[in-house]
Design a protein around this motif. Structure first.
Motif, PDB file in Angstrom:
ATOM      1  N   SER A  57       0.810  -1.226   0.000  1.00 20.76           N
ATOM      2  CA  SER A  57       0.000   0.000   0.000  1.00 20.76           C
ATOM      3  C   SER A  57       0.840   1.272   0.000  1.00 20.76           C
ATOM      4  O   SER A  57       0.374   2.311  -0.464  1.00 20.76           O
ATOM      5  CB  SER A  57      -0.918   0.027   1.228  1.00 20.76           C
ATOM      6  OG  SER A  57      -1.765  -1.083   1.215  1.00 20.76           O
ATOM      7  N   ILE A  58       2.050   1.194   0.538  1.00 18.20           N
ATOM      8  CA  ILE A  58       2.789   2.458   0.711  1.00 18.20           C
ATOM      9  C   ILE A  58       4.023   2.576  -0.182  1.00 18.20           C
ATOM     10  O   ILE A  58       4.605   3.652  -0.265  1.00 18.20           O
ATOM     11  CB  ILE A  58       3.222   2.664   2.189  1.00 18.20           C
ATOM     12  CG1 ILE A  58       4.219   1.586   2.641  1.00 18.20           C
ATOM     13  CG2 ILE A  58       1.993   2.666   3.113  1.00 18.20           C
ATOM     14  CD1 ILE A  58       4.833   1.858   4.009  1.00 18.20           C
ATOM     15  N   LEU A  59       4.430   1.469  -0.826  1.00 15.90           N
ATOM     16  CA  LEU A  59       5.681   1.519  -1.584  1.00 15.90           C
ATOM     17  C   LEU A  59       5.442   1.598  -3.088  1.00 15.90           C
ATOM     18  O   LEU A  59       4.584   0.901  -3.624  1.00 15.90           O
ATOM     19  CB  LEU A  59       6.534   0.274  -1.299  1.00 15.90           C
ATOM     20  CG  LEU A  59       6.978   0.050   0.150  1.00 15.90           C
ATOM     21  CD1 LEU A  59       7.827  -1.210   0.243  1.00 15.90           C
ATOM     22  CD2 LEU A  59       7.708   1.267   0.700  1.00 15.90           C
ATOM     23  N   ASP A  60       6.202   2.463  -3.736  1.00 16.63           N
ATOM     24  CA  ASP A  60       6.345   2.423  -5.187  1.00 16.63           C
ATOM     25  C   ASP A  60       7.690   1.761  -5.470  1.00 16.63           C
ATOM     26  O   ASP A  60       8.561   1.725  -4.583  1.00 16.63           O
ATOM     27  CB  ASP A  60       6.303   3.846  -5.763  1.00 16.63           C
ATOM     28  CG  ASP A  60       4.877   4.382  -5.798  1.00 16.63           C
ATOM     29  OD1 ASP A  60       3.971   3.613  -6.198  1.00 16.63           O
ATOM     30  OD2 ASP A  60       4.671   5.540  -5.393  1.00 16.63           O
ATOM     31  N   PRO A  61       7.868   1.239  -6.701  1.00 16.76           N
ATOM     32  CA  PRO A  61       9.129   0.552  -6.994  1.00 16.76           C
ATOM     33  C   PRO A  61      10.329   1.430  -6.645  1.00 16.76           C
ATOM     34  O   PRO A  61      10.376   2.602  -7.016  1.00 16.76           O
ATOM     35  CB  PRO A  61       9.039   0.271  -8.497  1.00 16.76           C
ATOM     36  CG  PRO A  61       7.570   0.138  -8.741  1.00 16.76           C
ATOM     37  CD  PRO A  61       6.917   1.142  -7.818  1.00 16.76           C
ATOM     38  N   GLY A  62      11.273   0.849  -5.899  1.00 15.88           N
ATOM     39  CA  GLY A  62      12.484   1.581  -5.539  1.00 15.88           C
ATOM     40  C   GLY A  62      12.402   2.305  -4.213  1.00 15.88           C
ATOM     41  O   GLY A  62      13.408   2.803  -3.724  1.00 15.88           O
ATOM     42  N   ASP A  63      11.200   2.373  -3.625  1.00 16.06           N
ATOM     43  CA  ASP A  63      11.077   2.992  -2.298  1.00 16.06           C
ATOM     44  C   ASP A  63      11.767   2.122  -1.252  1.00 16.06           C
ATOM     45  O   ASP A  63      11.833   0.893  -1.394  1.00 16.06           O
ATOM     46  CB  ASP A  63       9.599   3.176  -1.923  1.00 16.06           C
ATOM     47  CG  ASP A  63       8.973   4.356  -2.653  1.00 16.06           C
ATOM     48  OD1 ASP A  63       9.729   5.159  -3.224  1.00 16.06           O
ATOM     49  OD2 ASP A  63       7.731   4.445  -2.651  1.00 16.06           O
ATOM     50  N   GLU A  64      12.232   2.773  -0.217  1.00 13.34           N
ATOM     51  CA  GLU A  64      13.017   2.051   0.787  1.00 13.34           C
ATOM     52  C   GLU A  64      12.311   1.954   2.138  1.00 13.34           C
ATOM     53  O   GLU A  64      11.547   2.841   2.515  1.00 13.34           O
ATOM     54  CB  GLU A  64      14.374   2.762   0.973  1.00 13.34           C
ATOM     55  CG  GLU A  64      15.219   2.755  -0.280  1.00 13.34           C
ATOM     56  CD  GLU A  64      16.492   3.575  -0.137  1.00 13.34           C
ATOM     57  OE1 GLU A  64      16.719   4.151   0.953  1.00 13.34           O
ATOM     58  OE2 GLU A  64      17.247   3.646  -1.125  1.00 13.34           O
ATOM     59  N   VAL A  65      12.598   0.853   2.818  1.00 15.47           N
ATOM     60  CA  VAL A  65      12.110   0.652   4.186  1.00 15.47           C
ATOM     61  C   VAL A  65      13.314   0.312   5.054  1.00 15.47           C
ATOM     62  O   VAL A  65      14.114  -0.555   4.703  1.00 15.47           O
ATOM     63  CB  VAL A  65      11.084  -0.501   4.257  1.00 15.47           C
ATOM     64  CG1 VAL A  65      10.650  -0.746   5.703  1.00 15.47           C
ATOM     65  CG2 VAL A  65       9.878  -0.206   3.367  1.00 15.47           C
ATOM     66  N   VAL A  66      13.443   1.013   6.162  1.00 13.25           N
ATOM     67  CA  VAL A  66      14.549   0.748   7.085  1.00 13.25           C
ATOM     68  C   VAL A  66      14.144  -0.384   8.023  1.00 13.25           C
ATOM     69  O   VAL A  66      13.095  -0.331   8.672  1.00 13.25           O
ATOM     70  CB  VAL A  66      14.919   2.013   7.894  1.00 13.25           C
ATOM     71  CG1 VAL A  66      16.011   1.698   8.903  1.00 13.25           C
ATOM     72  CG2 VAL A  66      15.351   3.130   6.952  1.00 13.25           C
ATOM     73  N   ILE A  67      14.971  -1.421   8.046  1.00  9.75           N
ATOM     74  CA  ILE A  67      14.689  -2.612   8.860  1.00  9.75           C
ATOM     75  C   ILE A  67      15.882  -2.902   9.757  1.00  9.75           C
ATOM     76  O   ILE A  67      17.025  -2.895   9.300  1.00  9.75           O
ATOM     77  CB  ILE A  67      14.425  -3.834   7.953  1.00  9.75           C
ATOM     78  CG1 ILE A  67      13.176  -3.610   7.110  1.00  9.75           C
ATOM     79  CG2 ILE A  67      14.301  -5.108   8.779  1.00  9.75           C
ATOM     80  CD1 ILE A  67      12.917  -4.717   6.100  1.00  9.75           C
ATOM     81  N   CYS A  68      15.610  -3.136  11.037  1.00 10.53           N
ATOM     82  CA  CYS A  68      16.689  -3.463  11.969  1.00 10.53           C
ATOM     83  C   CYS A  68      16.834  -4.973  12.074  1.00 10.53           C
ATOM     84  O   CYS A  68      15.875  -5.683  12.334  1.00 10.53           O
ATOM     85  CB  CYS A  68      16.391  -2.877  13.352  1.00 10.53           C
ATOM     86  SG  CYS A  68      16.183  -1.091  13.302  1.00 10.53           S
TER      87      CYS A  68
END
Lengths: 164, 403
Positions: free
Chosen positions: B124-135
């Motif tokens: 729902s929130i990402l377009d191709p190439g968008d990033e998510v920070v994950i620990c």
């Protein structure tokens, strides 16, 4: 030791009586010496009454039979139900005895080797007692759960061996 | 004749690929857990500390309610968002525990576990190439779920010296103009780490400064053993409007196989998630939803008893590992320990494989949860005391032989 820790100690001792004090201490975040002393104290003051095994006697043919006997009694002046209850409790055939609410007064759990032995105890010892008005005997035919243990069909652990 | 309608072709078409499987899926890394599962399956007499689910059965009142629902003929679809009665109960539960308020009609969706909720968020929130920070170390599906939504997971490593709590400055360094969200998981699988409230607040400050969403996986919120209680991210001052709160019934109520979870989010995000959900899942199983409702209504005593048992086993296992020189920081949540094997001189893959082969104890190498999990293994205490005792005795023998 907090009240909460004491309750947890008793809960563990109730179902895992063989647990070493050192392990109890680790599990409860306490000191082993303190735990051991507390157990001795709880034994001495009668909080811990006994350590017993839960045995499925059905696996030992013809060994043990239980009946629940509802008893109507006439309480005595000054003593209420306690005097008659004590006279009943002292019989070795009486496995457990409770004062209960509802239509009857006492619930007597009678333990014997066969139906006849239990029936004779109720007819010859229990019913004739002074103060006992009537009895209703229910024989246990099959035991499904006792002391929190499921007897007929334990639950299986069907979990996969490794999961994320 | 009507011509066949085609989507417009891109100017330059991509090069033909090798197989029938999409490059995206073919490029996903295989789960490190899967490989270990196969090893364990091939071994007899294993004590498993590798299981990521409660050893307790579902509280019977919950199962009985599900049977009752079936008997009453409740076998239909529900609303896409889930039974309103359940959404109301979830809202009341969150308000009571964490003083956060969600509108059950527009801000709560019932999903097929947190896994589906996670998938919905990123789609729902990402377009191709968008990033998510994950620990990391983290639950194995976080990265792949982001990738499947055409996003890019940006990894922040944590370490035992920090009790596996992420440093806000490390998160800040991972944020780029393409960052859309920070994924937070506390208590954590696989480490059992809990992120302190002050650190969560610092993470929120970062999210606010960069106008990011925070996806907060709180599936282990009830399995918390610290003194001050779980911090719900959405309950931090000002955080609710940028938080997607994920939770479910699997861990707290021992309901893993029922597959029922939920997401709470501001209405615009939630509507987007529901759009994906309605085309892919329609709704969570009604039987599981009815069971979940019963869990909220009458499951509290069972939760309390399970948490007590986990807490005792947690102390037992942590104490045991530390005595064996497998240094173990004290996990404050979930039902995992994450000991270090530095003292053995082995790497985690070898350690776990040999422990399985030589002493028949299954654990999971820490690197299955991210590269910074190297040098550790995950051992769960979602196992009965006699099993934990025996497992510890076997591990003791194994470690002694290594010296």
């Amino acid at each position: 030791m907090t009240d909460e820790q004491r309750i947890q100690l008793l809960e563990i001792v109730e179902v895992e009586p063989h647990t070493a004090p050192a392990e109890l201490a680790v599990r409860l975040g306490l000191d082993a010496v303190e735990v051991e002393a507390e157990i001795r104290r709880l034994e001495a003051d009668g909080t811990i009454r006994a350590y017993r095994a839960v045995i499925d006697w059905d696996r030992v043919e013809g060994e043990v039979i239980y009946a629940f006997v509802d008893v109507h009694v006439r309480p005595e002046p000054d003593f209420g139900f306690d005097a008659i209850a004590r006279r009943i409790a002292l019989f070795e055939e009486v496995h457990a005895l409770y004062l209960i609410s509802g239509g009857k007064d006492l619930l007597v759990v009678v333990r014997g080797h066969d139906f006849r032995e239990v029936a004779l105890f109720v007819a010859e010892k229990l019913s004739p007692l002074k103060g006992v008005d009537s009895t209703t005997t229910s024989f246990v035919l099959r035991k499904y759960k006792k002391e929190g243990e499921l007897f007929q069909s334990a639950l299986e652990d069907n979990r996969l061996a490794v999961t994320p | 004749m009507e011509p066949v309608r085609r989507h417009p072709q891109p100017e330059s078409s991509p090069p033909p690929r090798a197989g029938r499987v999409s490059e995206l899926v073919a490029g996903l890394p295989p789960s490190g857990i899967r490989r270990f599962f196969d090893l364990v399956e091939a071994t007899e007499g294993v004590i498993s500390l590798g299981v990521g689910e409660p050893d307790f059965p579902t509280p019977w009142t919950v199962s009985a309610a599900a049977i009752g629902a079936l008997e009453a003929g409740r076998t239909n679809y529900t609303s896409n968002l889930g039974l309103l009665s359940l959404r109301r109960a979830i809202a009341a539960h969150l308000a009571r525990r964490y003083a956060v308020s969600y509108d059950p009609r527009s801000e709560i969706i019932v999903t097929v576990g947190v896994s589906e909720a996670m998938d919905l968020v990123f789609r729902s929130i990402l377009d191709p190439g968008d990033e998510v920070v994950i620990c990391e170390p983290c639950f194995v599906s976080y990265g792949p779920t982001v990738r499947l939504a055409h996003g890019i997971p940006v990894i922040v490593a944590t370490c035992m010296e920090d009790a596996f709590v992420p440093r806000p400055e490390a998160i800040a360094a991972a944020i780029s103009p393409r960052t859309r969200a920070i994924l937070v998981s506390s208590p954590s699988n696989p480490t059992g780490a809990v992120i302190p409230r002050a650190t969560l607040a610092a993470i929120h400050d970062l999210a606010a400064a960069h106008d990011l969403l925070v996806v907060s996986d709180e599936i282990y919120d009830r399995l918390y053993y610290g003194p001050e209680g779980h911090t719900c991210f959405a309950a931090l001052p000002g955080a609710r409007e940028r938080t997607v709160l994920l939770n479910g019934f699997s861990k707290a109520y021992a309901m893993t196989g029922w597959r029922v979870g939920y997401a709470c989010a501001p209405a615009d995000i939630l509507a987007a998630m529901n759009r994906v959900h309605q085309y892919t899942m329609m709704c969570a199983s009604i039987v599981s939803q009815e069971a979940a409702l019963e869990a909220l209504r009458r499951g509290e005593n069972a939760v309390r008893e399970m948490v007590r048992a986990y807490d005792q086993r947690r102390r037992f296992l942590v104490d045991g590992f530390n005595r064996l020189g497998l240094t173990c920081f004290e996990p404050q949540g979930a039902f995992y320990t994450f000991p270090s094997i530095r003292s053995t001189g082995l790497d985690e893959e070898t350690f776990c494989a040999r422990l399985l082969a030589e002493e028949k104890v299954a654990t999971v190498p820490g690197s299955a949860f991210g590269a910074c999990g190297a040098g550790h293994f995950r051992a769960t205490y979602a196992a009965a005391m006699p099993e934990l005792r025996e497992a510890l005795a076997r591990i003791e023998r194994f470690v002694a032989r290594l010296r």
